[in-house]
Design a protein around this motif. Structure first.
Motif, mmCIF file in Angstrom:
data_model
loop_
_atom_site.group_PDB
_atom_site.id
_atom_site.type_symbol
_atom_site.label_atom_id
_atom_site.label_comp_id
_atom_site.label_asym_id
_atom_site.label_seq_id
_atom_site.Cartn_x
_atom_site.Cartn_y
_atom_site.Cartn_z
ATOM 1 N N SER A 1 0.944 -9.913 10.872
ATOM 2 C CA SER A 1 1.567 -9.876 9.544
ATOM 3 C C SER A 1 2.929 -9.200 9.568
ATOM 4 C CB SER A 1 0.663 -9.109 8.570
ATOM 5 O OG SER A 1 -0.631 -9.664 8.558
ATOM 6 N N TYR B 1 4.294 -19.268 -7.028
ATOM 7 C CA TYR B 1 4.148 -18.209 -6.030
ATOM 8 C C TYR B 1 4.658 -16.920 -6.672
ATOM 9 C CZ TYR B 1 3.226 -21.227 -1.971
ATOM 10 O OH TYR B 1 2.665 -22.084 -1.067
ATOM 11 N N PRO B 2 3.789 -15.924 -6.898
ATOM 12 C CA PRO B 2 4.275 -14.677 -7.490
ATOM 13 C C PRO B 2 5.362 -14.067 -6.597
ATOM 14 C CG PRO B 2 1.880 -14.709 -7.369
ATOM 15 C CD PRO B 2 2.361 -15.879 -6.606
ATOM 16 N N PHE B 3 6.378 -13.535 -7.172
ATOM 17 C CA PHE B 3 7.507 -12.857 -6.522
ATOM 18 C C PHE B 3 8.468 -13.800 -5.792
ATOM 19 C CE2 PHE B 3 3.739 -10.018 -5.998
ATOM 20 C CZ PHE B 3 4.008 -9.161 -7.059
ATOM 21 N N ASP C 1 7.177 -5.189 -1.049
ATOM 22 C CA ASP C 1 6.268 -4.135 -1.491
ATOM 23 C C ASP C 1 4.934 -4.276 -0.771
ATOM 24 O OD1 ASP C 1 4.763 -2.279 -2.725
ATOM 25 O OD2 ASP C 1 5.206 -2.926 -4.783
ATOM 26 N N TYR D 1 9.044 -10.620 -0.227
ATOM 27 C CA TYR D 1 7.848 -9.774 -0.275
ATOM 28 C C TYR D 1 8.123 -8.466 0.470
ATOM 29 C CZ TYR D 1 5.598 -13.993 -1.929
ATOM 30 O OH TYR D 1 5.267 -15.098 -2.672
ATOM 31 N N THR E 1 2.274 -2.902 -1.153
ATOM 32 C CA THR E 1 1.100 -2.830 -2.017
ATOM 33 C C THR E 1 0.427 -4.198 -2.103
ATOM 34 O OG1 THR E 1 2.356 -1.259 -3.332
ATOM 35 C CG2 THR E 1 0.309 -2.077 -4.309
ATOM 36 N N TYR E 2 1.267 -5.233 -2.054
ATOM 37 C CA TYR E 2 0.736 -6.583 -2.171
ATOM 38 C C TYR E 2 0.630 -7.276 -0.805
ATOM 39 C CZ TYR E 2 1.904 -5.518 -6.960
ATOM 40 O OH TYR E 2 1.986 -4.913 -8.164
ATOM 41 N N LEU E 3 0.927 -6.536 0.260
ATOM 42 C CA LEU E 3 0.880 -7.121 1.614
ATOM 43 C C LEU E 3 -0.118 -6.319 2.460
ATOM 44 C CD1 LEU E 3 4.732 -7.503 2.093
ATOM 45 C CD2 LEU E 3 3.143 -9.327 1.531
ATOM 46 N N SER E 4 -1.376 -6.648 2.295
ATOM 47 C CA SER E 4 -2.410 -5.834 2.950
ATOM 48 C C SER E 4 -2.295 -5.880 4.475
ATOM 49 C CB SER E 4 -3.799 -6.291 2.510
ATOM 50 O OG SER E 4 -3.892 -7.689 2.648
#
Lengths: 343, 318
Positions: free
Chosen positions: A199, A170-172, A185, A183, A187-190
Motif C-alpha cells: 500500500s 470516488y470519495p476524495f 490522510d 489520498y 485515516t482513510y488508508l488503512s
C-alpha cells in the motif's frame, strides 16, 4: 601404437588441464563466474542499450522450475537468462535479459500475474540453500516486478483492466478516477497506516527483501529500500537493470568489496504462465567477481599480468577455442591415417 | 567403439563428469556450508570441471575416431550424419545455437538413433535379446521429447503441453525399464549372472530408498540433475531399475565389457540430455550395445554350426 596412445593421452590431459585452469569450459560453452567489469564512467542505470554493457561479458544462466516446495509449476517458461554486470567503484549495475513472448505488467485482475525477475545474495559467508536461504543463513533478495514499474510510469487501477466499468463516485478523488495523490490522510488508508509494503507509495520497481528459508520472505522497511531498477520490454524480450551502492549500512543488505568474489542466484517469473511466488524458474549459485580498478601507470606491468589471468577477454577465449579446434583436427587426421587399411 | 585407443580413460572421465560434477557437486546445494566445507567443495568442483573438460575432449576424439572407422565399414550417409552432429556441436562453441539449429540437431540425432536401433534389431537371434533394444527406444523417445520441446514454439501455434509431457513420461518409463530388460537378456546369455547378484548390488538401491524416505524433494532434484528423470513413477520401480543397472554392470564387467561401458555411458548421458556431449555418449552406448549383440550373434552362429556337426551334443548348454 603404444607410443601413439601415450601421446594422445598426454596431449588430451594437458589440453584439458589448460582449459580447466584457464576457465575455458567445453562442456557448457561458458564459465560459471559473472565478472562485474569496472568502468570509470557513470553506470547506465536506465539504458540497456548503452555501449558500456558491451565492455562486459554476458553469462548465460540456465534456469529450472522450483521443485522443492509446493505449490510447484513443473514446466516453467523461462529456461535461461543472460546476465551482465558493471561497477564503477561506488555502484553496481546488473543487466538481466530473457525471452518472453508476452508482456505482463498488470496485476489488477485476480487472474493476472506480472512478469518479474530477482537476484539473490547470501548475507554472510558461505552458501546457504539456493532457494530463499535457510534459518541462520539469510539471503538478500532484489525483486523487480513489471507491474510495479508500470505503476511508477503511470498508476494503474481498475479502469485499466476494465475500461467500460462505471463508478458513481470516488470519495476524495479530484477527477473521474482515483489518483494516489488525492489520498493523503492515512485515516482513510488503512494499508498505509499499517505500513503494508503493497500500500505504501512506490519509490522503485524493485522490492528489497530478506529471507531465511521458505515462508520467511520479508520486505525490508521502506527506509531500507535502496535498490533501483529499470525494465524495458521490446521485441519479445525483457531487459531489466538492477542497481545499488556497493555498500549499505543496512544489516539485511549484502555489501560488496571490489576485488572480492560473491555468490549470486537468479529467479524469473512468466506471468502469462501463472508463475508467481514459489512457482518460478531458479538458478543455482553462480560466482560474482568484482573486477579491480585498472592499475595506475606506475604499477601497470605487475597488475596487468594478474588481470590477464583473472579476466579473460572474449578475444582470448575465441583464440583458445580456435587452437582447441586446430589440435582436434590434427589429431583426427593422425587417427584417420593410422586406421588399418581395408582388405 | 571399444577399440578406441583411450577407451578406458574416456569411460573414467565420463564417470567423473557424471558422478562428481553432476551428482556429488550438485549435492552441495543442500549442505549449509561453513568456509572450510566451502573450500572442500571448491576443490571438488575444480576436479569435476577437469573431468568434464577431459570427458568432452575425449568425446570429440572418440567421435572423430568413430566417424573415421565407420566411414570405411558402414553406409556413408550415416557417417555423414555423425559428422554433421559433430560440426553443429563444435560450431556451438563459437556461435550461440540459433532456435532452428536445436531442432536440426535433434532431428539428426533421431535419424542416427533410429538407424542404430535397426542395426541392433538385425543382430537379435533370440526372443530374450529384444531387451537390448530398450535403450534405443528410450533414446528415441528422449530425442523426440527434445525435438518437440525445441520445435514447438517455432513451428506450432499451440502451447499444448500434453503431448510433450506424455513423451517425457514415456521416455522416463523406458529409461527405468531399460536395465531390467538388459538384465533379462543377459540372464539368458549368461545364467551364472545370478551368482553375481550379491548384497552389494542392492546397496545403491537401498541408499536411494533411504534418501527418498528421508527427503523426497531433495532426491527428486538430485535425480533430475544427475540423470534427468523426474521420479514421477512409484519409487520402488526406480529402486528395481537401479538394482538391475548395478547388477548388469557387475555381471557383464569381464565377459562383456562393452555392455558394462554402454550402461555407464547411458547413465552419464541421462534422459533428455542438455549437452551435445551427453547426446554423443548415448549414441556411443548404442554402438557398444550393437557390438555386444554382434558378438552374441557370432557365438550363436558358431554354436549352431557345432550343433549341426555333432547333433548328439547340446553345445548351447556351455
Amino acid at each position: 601404437m603404444k607410443r601413439f596412445r601415450l601421446f594422445l593421452l598426454i596431449s588430451s590431459l594437458l589440453l584439458s588441464l589448460g582449459l580447466t585452469l584457464l576457465k575455458v569450459p567445453l562442456a557448457s560453452s561458458q564459465g560459471t563466474t559473472l565478472i562485474a567489469s569496472y568502468t570509470n564512467e557513470a553506470l547506465p542505470l536506465q539504458d540497456p542499450d548503452a555501449a558500456a554493457w558491451n565492455n562486459t561479458t554476458a553469462l548465460e544462466i540456465p534456469l529450472s522450475a522450483q521443485m522443492v516446495t509446493a505449490p510447484i509449476i513443473r514446466e516453467t517458461k523461462i529456461k535461461s537468462i543472460s546476465v551482465r554486470a558493471l561497477h564503477n567503484g561506488k555502484q553496481v549495475a546488473i543487466l538481466l535479459e530473457w525471452t518472453d513472448n508476452t508482456e505482463n505488467a498488470q496485476s489488477i485482475r485476480i487472474q493476472d500475474f506480472p512478469d518479474a525477475v530477482a537476484v539473490q545474495f547470501p548475507i554472510g559467508s558461505g552458501q546457504p540453500f539456493f532457494c530463499m536461504g535457510i534459518q541462520g543463513a539469510n539471503v538478500n533478495i532484489w525483486h523487480w516486478k513489471a507491474d510495479w514499474q508500470a505503476d511508477l510510469l503511470a498508476w494503474q487501477d481498475m479502469q485499466d483492466a476494465y475500461p467500460n466499468m462505471r463508478v458513481d463516485v470516488y470519495p476524495f478523488a479530484q477527477g473521474d478516477r482515483p489518483n494516489p495523490a488525492d489520498y493523503q490522510d492515512v485515516t482513510y488508508l488503512s494499508g498505509v497506516a499499517a505500513e503494508n509494503p503493497l500500500s505504501l507509495p512506490r519509490l522503485s520497481p524493485v522490492e528489497d527483501l530478506v529471507a531465511g528459508g521458505f515462508g520467511s520472505l520479508t520486505s525490508q522497511p521502506q527506509t531500507s529500500q535502496n535498490v533501483q531498477g529499470y525494465g524495458v520490454y521490446e521485441n519479445g524480450k525483457w531487459r531489466v537493470i538492477f542497481s545499488r551502492d556497493l555498500t549499505s549500512s543496512d544489516p539485511d543488505d549484502v555489501n560488496f568489496v571490489v576485488g572480492d568474489v560473491y555468490s549470486i542466484a537468479f529467479a524469473a517469473w512468466d506471468g502469462a504462465n501463472g508463475e508467481r511466488n514459489g512457482q518460478k524458474s531458479t538458478s543455482q549459485w553462480v560466482s560474482l567477481q568484482f573486477e579491480s580498478a585498472p592499475p595506475t601507470p606506475l604499477l601497470q606491468p605487475a597488475e596487468e599480468e594478474n588481470y590477464l589471468i583473472r579476466g579473460l577477454t572474449a578475444q582470448t577465449i575465441f583464440l583458445m577455442y580456435l587452437s582447441v579446434l586446430f589440435v582436434l583436427i590434427v589429431i583426427a587426421v593422425i587417427i584417420y591415417f593410422r586406421l588399418p587399411k581395408e582388405g | 567403439m571399444k577399440h578406441f585407443p583411450l577407451f578406458r580413460w574416456f569411460i573414467l572421465a565420463v564417470l567423473g563428469d557424471w558422478l562428481v560434477t553432476r551428482t556429488l557437486g550438485r549435492l552441495a546445494i543442500f549442505v549449509p556450508k561453513s568456509p572450510p566445507l566451502l573450500f572442500a567443495y571448491k576443490v571438488l568442483t575444480l576436479g569435476g570441471q577437469f573431468a568434464s573438460v577431459f570427458a568432452v575432449v575425449l568425446t570429440y576424439l572418440a567421435w572423430i575416431w568413430l566417424i573415421g572407422k565407420r566411414w570405411k565399414e558402414t553406409s556413408r550417409w550415416i557417417t555423414l550424419i555423425a559428422a554433421l552432429l559433430l560440426g553443429v556441436s563444435l560450431t556451438s562453441l563459437f556461435i550461440a545455437p540459433t532456435p532452428y539449429s536445436l531442432p536440426g540437431f535433434n532431428l539428426l540425432t533421431l535419424l542416427l538413433v533410429g538407424w542404430l536401433g535397426y542395426q541392433i534389431a538385425l543382430h537379435i537371434r533370440r526372443p530374450s535379446d529384444w531387451g537390448m533394444l530398450m535403450p534405443a527406444f528410450a533414446l528415441s523417445v528422449s530425442t523426440l521429447y527434445l525435438l518437440a520441446q525445441t520445435s514447438r514454439y517455432l513451428f506450432f501455434e499451440t502451447e499444448s503441453q500434453k503431448a510433450v509431457t506424455f513423451l517425457y513420461h514415456l521416455g522416463e518409463m523406458l529409461v527405468v525399464l531399460s536395465p531390467l530388460a538388459i538384465l533379462v537378456s543377459l540372464y539368458h546369455r549368461l545364467p551364472t549372472v545370478s551368482r553375481k547378484l550379491n548384497l552389494w548390488t542392492f546397496l545403491p538401491s537401498a541408499t536411494f530408498a533411504a534418501l527418498y524416505w528421508f527427503n523426497p524433494s531433495m532426491t527428486g532434484i538430485l535425480a533430475i540433475w544427475s540423470i534427468g528423470i523426474s521420479l514421477f513413477l512409484p519409487w520402488p520401480l526406480y529402486c528395481l531399475g537401479l538394482w538391475a543397472w548395478v547388477s548388469v554392470l557387475v555381471a557383464a564387467r569381464y565377459p562383456y565389457p562393452s555392455l558394462s561401458a554402454a550402461l555407464i555411458l547411458l547413465a552419464a548421458a541421462g534422459f533428455a540430455p542438455q549437452l551435445s556431449s551427453q547426446t554423443f555418449w548415448g549414441i556411443m552406448a548404442l554402438f557398444l550395445l550393437q557390438e555386444t549383440l554382434e558378438g552374441w550373434s557370432a557365438s550363436q552362429a558358431s554354436i549352431t554350426a557345432l550343433s549341426e556337426q555333432s547333433p548328439a551334443l547340446d553345445y548351447s548348454r556351455g
